[in-house]
Design an enzyme around this catalytic site. Sequence first.
Site, short mmCIF file in Angstrom:
data_model
loop_
_atom_site.label_atom_id
_atom_site.label_comp_id
_atom_site.label_asym_id
_atom_site.label_seq_id
_atom_site.Cartn_x
_atom_site.Cartn_y
_atom_site.Cartn_z
N TYR A 1 0.82 -1.21 0.00
CA TYR A 1 0.00 0.00 0.00
C TYR A 1 0.86 1.27 0.00
O TYR A 1 0.38 2.33 -0.37
CB TYR A 1 -0.93 0.03 1.22
CG TYR A 1 -1.93 -1.09 1.29
CD1 TYR A 1 -2.15 -1.95 0.21
CD2 TYR A 1 -2.68 -1.30 2.45
CE1 TYR A 1 -3.07 -2.98 0.29
CE2 TYR A 1 -3.60 -2.33 2.54
CZ TYR A 1 -3.80 -3.17 1.47
OH TYR A 1 -4.71 -4.19 1.56
N HIS B 1 -0.05 -11.86 1.48
CA HIS B 1 -0.99 -11.07 0.71
C HIS B 1 -1.68 -11.88 -0.39
O HIS B 1 -2.86 -11.67 -0.68
CB HIS B 1 -0.28 -9.87 0.10
CG HIS B 1 -1.15 -8.67 -0.08
ND1 HIS B 1 -0.70 -7.38 0.11
CD2 HIS B 1 -2.45 -8.56 -0.44
CE1 HIS B 1 -1.70 -6.53 -0.12
NE2 HIS B 1 -2.76 -7.22 -0.47
#
Length: 341
Positions: A56, A114
Amino acid sequence: MSLPKTFSLRVANGKTVEIPSVGYGTWASGENSWAKDAVAEALKAGYRHLDCAWMYGVDGAVGDAIRESGIPRDEIFITSKFWPNFAHPNNVELALDMILKNMGLEYIDLFLAHWPLVFKNLPREKLERAFTGPNSSDEDKALPAEENGKRPLELEFCPFNIAKQKGATGSYVPTWKAMQETVRKGKAKAVGLSNFSITEIKELLPHQRDVPISCNQVEVHPWLPQRELIEFAKQEQILITCYSPFAGQKKDGATLLKDQQVLKLAEKNKMDVGQMLQSWAVQRGTVPLGKSATAARIKSNLDVRRLSVEDMRALDSLAIPNEEGRTINPSEGWGISLFQN
């Protein structure tokens, strides 16, 4: 009757901790003052659960917001994730070390893989210099160069079902064991998964020992209710956290937030649409991770309330069937479709 403020999360050595039932998502915030201000506003509104990830690019901004909030670290539940470029067993701890350094923390509460993929391993010195941000290149992020538009994989360490699609034999167990070591070293309180299918989770179930699979984070909303996956997770005592609880945009431009049935239900319950969708998620025993930059919506999204059985069924009925007439559900090895043909 009100909805629970926390859920129990399995951690190491047979223990459990409480995780706030509503989290604040930081995806797509961008590494700038907007991210810091939004997280600061969320903490001010009462959020005590932040969902983050190395990819991010907001670790620094989030860390600054936490420190400036004055809220004690042990009162905030922090999740982060490592991208597949760090998923080789030798690099998992490095990813966490970078996250901790960038956020200015000594530990995180929940550390997730992830995606169920392992990209081709790069020299460690490249990974040690890797950073993310709105303008960083693939080289800056230490991502392997694409081959025919796709990232090359280390199939030996990919989940068995994904490696099999490529005619190889693989196992995610070595990466999982490296994740467990971060808990034993005290750098993470718990570890889990993100975007893993039932088959990919099953591969890891026999390898939990003292450190269990605490969580699987997946996309969940009324258009994509993930019923089979959630039921399986409940049976295995794996908590489901839900990214994109407000859904995205369809090809025709339609959005769940402007769906007429959703708008009518929200009006009936005297709720904002986001508030109602978050309530639906918590009432199902899952943790929504909604994100907004608007102070009023940040606050209302946290104020979850119990819905009637009738309204829950109405939202459940919005599930979108796929071409075979079944409810959309992650295919086995779904992660490979994003990066590999």
